[in-house]
Motif scaffolding. Structure first.
Motif, mmCIF file in Angstrom:
data_model
loop_
_atom_site.group_PDB
_atom_site.id
_atom_site.type_symbol
_atom_site.label_atom_id
_atom_site.label_comp_id
_atom_site.label_asym_id
_atom_site.label_seq_id
_atom_site.Cartn_x
_atom_site.Cartn_y
_atom_site.Cartn_z
ATOM 1 N N GLY A 196 1.027 -1.020 -0.246
ATOM 2 C CA GLY A 196 0.281 0.148 0.043
ATOM 3 C C GLY A 196 0.752 1.658 0.118
ATOM 4 N N LEU A 206 -12.008 -0.910 -8.129
ATOM 5 C CA LEU A 206 -11.881 -0.995 -7.640
ATOM 6 C C LEU A 206 -13.483 -1.582 -7.806
ATOM 7 N N LEU A 226 -16.160 3.024 -1.700
ATOM 8 C CA LEU A 226 -15.083 2.472 -1.704
ATOM 9 C C LEU A 226 -15.133 2.062 -0.003
ATOM 10 N N LEU A 270 -15.855 -1.527 1.518
ATOM 11 C CA LEU A 270 -14.870 -2.193 2.595
ATOM 12 C C LEU A 270 -15.613 -2.529 3.673
ATOM 13 N N SER A 294 -16.537 -5.946 2.816
ATOM 14 C CA SER A 294 -15.650 -6.853 2.552
ATOM 15 C C SER A 294 -15.499 -8.303 3.328
ATOM 16 N N PRO A 340 -8.167 -5.609 2.763
ATOM 17 C CA PRO A 340 -7.369 -4.822 2.191
ATOM 18 C C PRO A 340 -6.729 -5.091 0.795
ATOM 19 N N ALA A 365 -9.014 -2.182 -0.986
ATOM 20 C CA ALA A 365 -8.028 -0.814 -0.682
ATOM 21 C C ALA A 365 -6.945 -0.481 -1.746
ATOM 22 N N CYS A 385 -7.838 -0.442 -5.346
ATOM 23 C CA CYS A 385 -7.776 0.891 -5.854
ATOM 24 C C CYS A 385 -6.590 1.553 -6.208
#
Lengths: 271, 367
Positions: free
Chosen positions: B23, B103, B242, B246, B249, B315, B318, B321
């Motif tokens: 990340g 995403l 997002l 999430l 998720s 994760p 994210a 994305c």
């Protein structure tokens, strides 16, 4: 056994179900009734296509069916989904449809068994982590807790999926061919594990095609062409006769060192 | 605690650290590529240097006008325009568009439990294109009117029609497939809807030739139309998408074990599917309305993340994305820089690079 044994953990009354969709539906189960007391292990056996897996799915509420299924004395569909999920754990045949989980580690997969216990968005608690570790150790899968599911062998994968089902810590466990891909030592481990679960008051319903393993259960339900052919204790002579009948008398059930074993009857003179 | 238990815990921490490292690396790449992106264009770095001088750094152009020569001020103003009005929104737009596609790709692959699923499945992209074509045709935007300089109203209008087109296409696909239970039927219905709506878009374009040029840009995929309003729309849609993804998720993780197991875990599958399809259509529609059809970013981003780290969906979403943003920005910078001052449509570049990547992926999976 204690008074608990008199309680019915899961039962089906006059359950009928069909497979296929649209106009191609064909009936698989015809008015099947069965009641499994708490702390009992029931094995469902029968020839291919008898409706064993379909019955298990109906018991799990995973397939629409007519008739009633009751879990712990309450209609299955009257339970709130999460409440039901905490009491009823389901292990599918050969991990079917779990390909999508190939990137999840064994630990993450087992943690999914804790979903019914976790509130939305809150992280796993210490109790969740403890349950996951306990379940993975019970199936001897703790050693590869951090290995992605896609990198495990068929038997190792099955043990992780079994741990996932155990991590739910449900009162009733439904398992479809749980021994698929397991080597003999781990089949024995599974048998011991189920005995331990049952001794602690859990109820286990398993579909097994291996008759000898099925005969290790307390009760045996013999299905034939979508109907209950017989249901009785595994040590009963009547149960053995029913089994021999539905398998076209091609198997014989014998006693060997305190165990009942099913052996194929080979045609022709023995050499 | 046994030694084995301790080592399992350290391994878990190490895996989590790897995801964080990826990340951070991707964030760094975003930063570097943004700076590079600001310097790439027909006039190269000169507008950046112009603005970097003390007078350029010193505040608004009007205040510097009084103290500087008129010619310098014009340079400054031009540089400001190139950087602020063209390159900055484009660069950030590539990042945002890529992030939306990344995403959408991660959501599609999780929802359909198919690693080769793509946000353009279900006909959502063709629906969005048809929406854009119809809107352009009705508004009568011709070659003379620059889409890049179009205002908020036009942007929102385009995004709105793209979203309506995208959602309608998805609903049509779902209706044809009679629900999402049957993955193969769903994918086939998506292909059919995609082809039919694509043909309709061509028809609309043919009937109003003045939108031909703008539509060509959309079909090829370009960040050339992205201005601040477009960027604003992408951010305003992307962030809630997002957040919702999430929040769902862990249910996506549960769904990865198969629908029966997910149902046995008490997950509300129907509501989950509706929410995820909405996120998928919204993210795809918004990206397509601003940047046109950009192939393979949505497919490749989650794959590249998974080849680097094996994680749960939180994760993964994210990181996909971020990866999508980096991929599209990288492709866009290349497209603008490789033949400068000429420019390649970025969609063509991603199609060529992404196609190659997909072939390699298939080869490796078969092998």
């Amino acid at each position: 056994m204690t008074g608990m044994a008199t309680h019915i953990a899961i039962s089906a009354q006059q359950v009928s179900a069909s497979l296929g969709d649209g106009s191609h539906q064909h009936p698989v189960l015809h008015g099947v009734s069965v009641a499994v007391p708490a702390g009992c292990w029931l094995s469902i056996v029968g020839p291919n296509g008898a409706g064993k897996s379909t019955l298990l799915k109906c018991l799990g509420g995973l397939l629409p069916c007519t008739g009633t299924v009751q879990l712990l004395g309450q209609d299955l569909h009257a339970w709130a989904p999460r409440e039901r999920a905490r009491r009823l754990s389901w292990l599918g045949q050969g991990g079917a449809g779990s390909d999508g989980a190939d990137d999840l580690t064994a630990y993450d997969v087992t943690m999914l068994g804790r979903l019914p216990h976790q509130s939305w968005l809150s992280p796993p608690t210490d109790a969740d982590h403890a349950a996951v570790e306990h379940a993975l150790r019970q199936t001897q899968a703790w050693g590869w807790a951090n290995t992605p599911l896609g990198e495990l062998s068929g038997g190792e994968r099955q043990r992780v999926l079994l741990a996932r089902a155990l991590a739910v810590d449900a009162d009733v466990l439904l398992m479809d061919e749980p021994l698929a891909n397991l080597d003999p030592p781990h089949q024995v481990d599974w048998l011991l594990l189920v005995r331990q679960l049952v001794a602690s008051g859990k109820t286990v319903v398993s579909v097994l095609h291996e008759i000898t393993t099925a005969l290790a259960a307390d009760e045996v339900l013999v299905l034939h062409q979508g109907r209950v052919h017989h249901c009785g204790p595994s040590s009963d002579a009547a149960t053995h006769r029913a089994l021999e009948a539905v398998f076209e008398r091609r198997i014989g059930i014998h006693r060997l060192m305190d165990h009942w074993v099913a052996l194929p009857k080979l045609k022709g003179p023995t050499c | 605690m046994t030694p084995l238990s301790a080592s399992v815990r350290t391994d878990r921490l190490r895996q989590r650290r790897r995801a964080w490292a990826l990340g951070l690396g991707l964030l760094l790449a975003c930063l570097v590529l943004t700076v590079v992106g600001l310097g790439v264009g027909s006039t190269g770095w000169s507008p950046v240097w112009t603005l970097w001088t003390p007078s350029g750094l010193g505040g608004t152009p009007s205040s510097t006008l009084t103290g500087a020569l008129a010619a310098d001020a014009m340079d400054l103003e031009l540089g400001r325009q190139i950087l602020w009005d063209i390159r900055a929104p484009r660069t950030l737009g590539a990042l945002a568009g890529g992030a939306l596609l990344g995403l959408a790709g991660a959501v599609a692959q999780g929802l359909f439990r198919n690693p080769l699923a793509d946000p353009f499945l279900l006909g959502s992209a063709s629906g969005a294109t048809l929406g854009v074509a119809s809107a352009l045709s009705v508004m009568g935007l011709g070659p003379g009117v620059g889409l890049a300089t179009s205002g908020w109203a036009v942007r929102l209008g385009l995004t709105g029609t793209a979203f309506v087109g995208s959602v309608s296409a998805v609903l049509l696909t779902l209706a044809l497939a009679r629900g999402v239970q049957h993955t193969l039927r769903l994918l086939l219905a998506g292909v059919v809807v995609g082809v039919v709506l694509g043909a309709l878009s061509s028809l609309v374009t043919l009937l109003s030739p003045d939108i031909l040029q703008a539509m060509q840009g959309f079909m090829l995929g370009t960040t050339g139309f992205v201005g601040w309003p477009a960027l604003g729309v992408m951010a305003a849609v992307g962030v809630p998408c997002l957040v919702i993804a999430l929040a769902l998720s862990r249910m996506l993780d549960g769904l990865s074990l198969g629908e029966a197991t997910a149902a046995s875990l008490g997950l509300p599958l129907g509501a989950l599917r509706v929410a995820l399809v909405a996120v998928l259509a919204l993210a795809t529609g918004t990206a397509v309305a601003q940047t046109g059809l950009i192939a393979f970013v949505g497919l490749a981003a989650p794959h590249l993340v998974r080849s680097a780290v094996k994680t749960t969906h939180a994760p993964l979403l994210a990181l996909s994305c971020l990866m999508g943003g980096v991929l599209l920005l990288l492709a866009d910078t290349l497209a603008r820089g490789v033949m400068a001052p000429q420019e390649l449509p970025v969609g063509v570049l991603t199609a060529v690079l992404g196609g190659g990547y997909l072939l390699w992926l298939m080869h490796r999976r078969v092998g």
